[in-house]
Scaffold this motif. Structure first.
Motif, short mmCIF file in Angstrom:
data_model
loop_
_atom_site.label_atom_id
_atom_site.label_comp_id
_atom_site.label_asym_id
_atom_site.label_seq_id
_atom_site.Cartn_x
_atom_site.Cartn_y
_atom_site.Cartn_z
N ASP A 1 0.82 -1.21 0.00
CA ASP A 1 0.00 0.00 0.00
C ASP A 1 0.86 1.27 0.00
O ASP A 1 2.00 1.26 0.46
CB ASP A 1 -0.90 -0.01 1.24
N ALA A 2 0.28 2.37 -0.46
CA ALA A 2 0.97 3.66 -0.54
C ALA A 2 1.34 4.22 0.83
O ALA A 2 2.18 5.12 0.92
CB ALA A 2 0.11 4.67 -1.30
N PRO B 1 -7.93 0.46 -7.01
CA PRO B 1 -7.73 0.12 -5.60
C PRO B 1 -9.08 -0.17 -4.93
O PRO B 1 -10.05 0.55 -5.14
CB PRO B 1 -7.10 1.38 -5.01
N VAL B 2 -9.10 -1.21 -4.11
CA VAL B 2 -10.34 -1.62 -3.45
C VAL B 2 -10.25 -1.46 -1.93
O VAL B 2 -11.13 -0.86 -1.32
CB VAL B 2 -10.71 -3.08 -3.79
N VAL C 1 -8.33 -4.44 -8.14
CA VAL C 1 -9.04 -5.32 -9.07
C VAL C 1 -9.16 -4.65 -10.43
O VAL C 1 -9.17 -3.42 -10.55
CB VAL C 1 -10.46 -5.72 -8.57
N LYS C 2 -9.26 -5.50 -11.44
CA LYS C 2 -9.48 -5.04 -12.80
C LYS C 2 -10.73 -5.75 -13.31
O LYS C 2 -10.74 -6.97 -13.46
CB LYS C 2 -8.27 -5.39 -13.68
N ARG D 1 2.57 0.04 -7.97
CA ARG D 1 1.19 0.54 -7.91
C ARG D 1 0.87 1.38 -9.15
O ARG D 1 -0.20 1.22 -9.75
CB ARG D 1 0.95 1.37 -6.64
N ASP D 2 1.78 2.26 -9.52
CA ASP D 2 1.56 3.09 -10.71
C ASP D 2 1.36 2.23 -11.95
O ASP D 2 0.51 2.53 -12.79
CB ASP D 2 2.74 4.05 -10.93
#
Length: 152
Positions: free
Chosen positions: A109-110, A131-132, A149-150, A121-122
């Motif tokens: 996570d960021a 982001p979920v 998720v995509k 992440r990028d």
């Protein structure tokens, strides 16, 4: 060229070769051993150049509607050349053809300052992941996990 790898030992060898070359992302030997062991039973696609694997992605189904990118790596000298996007697109088409609705991935996570995982992440955001949720304890309190998720 993207190839599906079927032979368990070859899956493990490709994974080991690539993640060991990426210590900024795969710096925990115990986690690396888990990845190397896990992939033998998973679906794997690898990108080859001159008969050498330079990137790979393994998929782990979790539910009839969801399949996860369990581990993915591209040799550093091949970053930002579109290989990761090709692998994610290939995996997305595969998953959609198998009637999955979501492709998921977990990463750092960021809230953690690691610059290499910011790049990760990028990348996932650039190829359509959303982001979920952040799980603050899933990987331990020092490694907050971001679920992305995509939709397929």
């Amino acid at each position: 060229m993207i190839k599906e790898i079927f032979e368990p030992t070859l899956k493990q060898n490709v994974t080991k070769h690539i993640i060991e070359a990426l210590p900024n992302w795969f710096g925990r030997p115990e986690s690396n051993l888990e990845y190397i062991n896990d992939v033998k039973d998973m679906l794997m696609f690898a990108y080859y150049e001159n008969e050498q694997p330079i990137g790979f992605l393994s998929l782990n189904p979790h539910h009839e509607s969801t399949i996860e990118i369990h581990v993915m790596g591209i040799l550093k000298e091949h970053h930002r050349k579109g290989i990761g996007q090709l692998l994610v697109d290939y995996a997305s088409r595969y998953a959609k053809a198998k009637h999955y609705k979501l492709l998921e991935v977990k990463t750092l996570d960021a809230s953690h300052p690691d610059p290499y995982y910011k790049m990760t992440r990028d990348f996932y955001l650039s190829v359509g992941f959303i982001p979920v949720e952040t799980f603050k304890e899933l990987w331990g309190k020092d490694s907050p996990c971001l679920l992305l998720v995509k939709p397929l």
